[in-house]
Design a protein around this motif. Sequence first.
Motif, PDB file in Angstrom:
ATOM      1  N   ARG A 144       2.091   5.787  -4.976  1.00 50.33           N
ATOM      2  CA  ARG A 144       3.026   4.879  -3.939  1.00 50.33           C
ATOM      3  C   ARG A 144       4.355   5.457  -4.225  1.00 50.33           C
ATOM      4  O   ARG A 144       4.924   5.625  -5.382  1.00 50.33           O
TER       5      ARG A 144
ATOM      6  N   ARG B   9       0.771  -1.171   0.029  1.00 54.92           N
ATOM      7  CA  ARG B   9      -0.156  -0.115  -0.136  1.00 54.92           C
ATOM      8  C   ARG B   9       0.740   1.251   0.081  1.00 54.92           C
ATOM      9  O   ARG B   9       0.122   2.240  -0.444  1.00 54.92           O
ATOM     10  N   GLU B  10       1.984   1.032   0.197  1.00 58.24           N
ATOM     11  CA  GLU B  10       2.863   2.319   0.469  1.00 58.24           C
ATOM     12  C   GLU B  10       3.854   2.356  -0.649  1.00 58.24           C
ATOM     13  O   GLU B  10       4.424   3.481  -0.920  1.00 58.24           O
ATOM     14  N   GLU B  11       4.445   1.458  -1.324  1.00 57.00           N
ATOM     15  CA  GLU B  11       5.593   1.388  -1.972  1.00 57.00           C
ATOM     16  C   GLU B  11       5.597   0.321  -3.156  1.00 57.00           C
ATOM     17  O   GLU B  11       4.862  -0.787  -3.258  1.00 57.00           O
TER      18      GLU B  11
ATOM     19  N   VAL C  49       8.292   2.199   6.749  1.00 55.33           N
ATOM     20  CA  VAL C  49       6.899   2.728   7.123  1.00 55.33           C
ATOM     21  C   VAL C  49       6.698   2.555   8.542  1.00 55.33           C
ATOM     22  O   VAL C  49       6.548   1.232   8.971  1.00 55.33           O
TER      23      VAL C  49
END
Length: 202
Positions: free
Chosen positions: A112, A54-56, A132
């Motif tokens: 992202r 979800r972040e990267e 994160v």
Amino acid sequence: MHRGWHGHGRGGRGPGRGGWQQADLPGTEDVEAWFAGRLPDGWFTSAPEVTIDREEILIVGELAPVEGEYADTDTGRAERAAAAAGRISRFRESTRDERIEIARQAEHRYGRKVAWGARIGDVEELFTVASVPVMTRLRQPERIVLDTLVDAGVARSRSDALAWAVRLVGQHADEWLTELREAMAKVDELRSKGPTGDSDPQ
């Protein structure tokens, strides 16, 4: 090659708002194709490995092997690893500006951050990988496990100990995690189809 949480519909899977779906994240169904078209020819010897959460988005590519003969001894293996590390370092420096531009475009498209890595054989290095923070609540027995790892010198802090534990689970439960992700993908597929709305028998 792709691994990790691959987005379906709008966004990747994971707990949080909206259940498995993250409706506020752009979809990533075409991410491999996009990078295949955007990456310069000659960077990697084959299609890079793509991992998404979800972040990267993490892109790891195989570089051309180092030349030279290395004896099958501890010294020879160490020299080969050092040569591979040197080539990876050269790739990192020579592609820095272009990787930054590609990452900027991908971040705008997919919402992202983009991290990079390169490998030669069994030598791998990751660049600019995001760290994160994850908020969690642990009961005392779980905190004691983390504190034991810290006291034993395995980790520097509880957060390091937790990251170490997660990596250990990932290494030893890869087959189970793969089956779980496949099952989740099937749930997403069925959810996207939804009911037909036709209750009358044919």
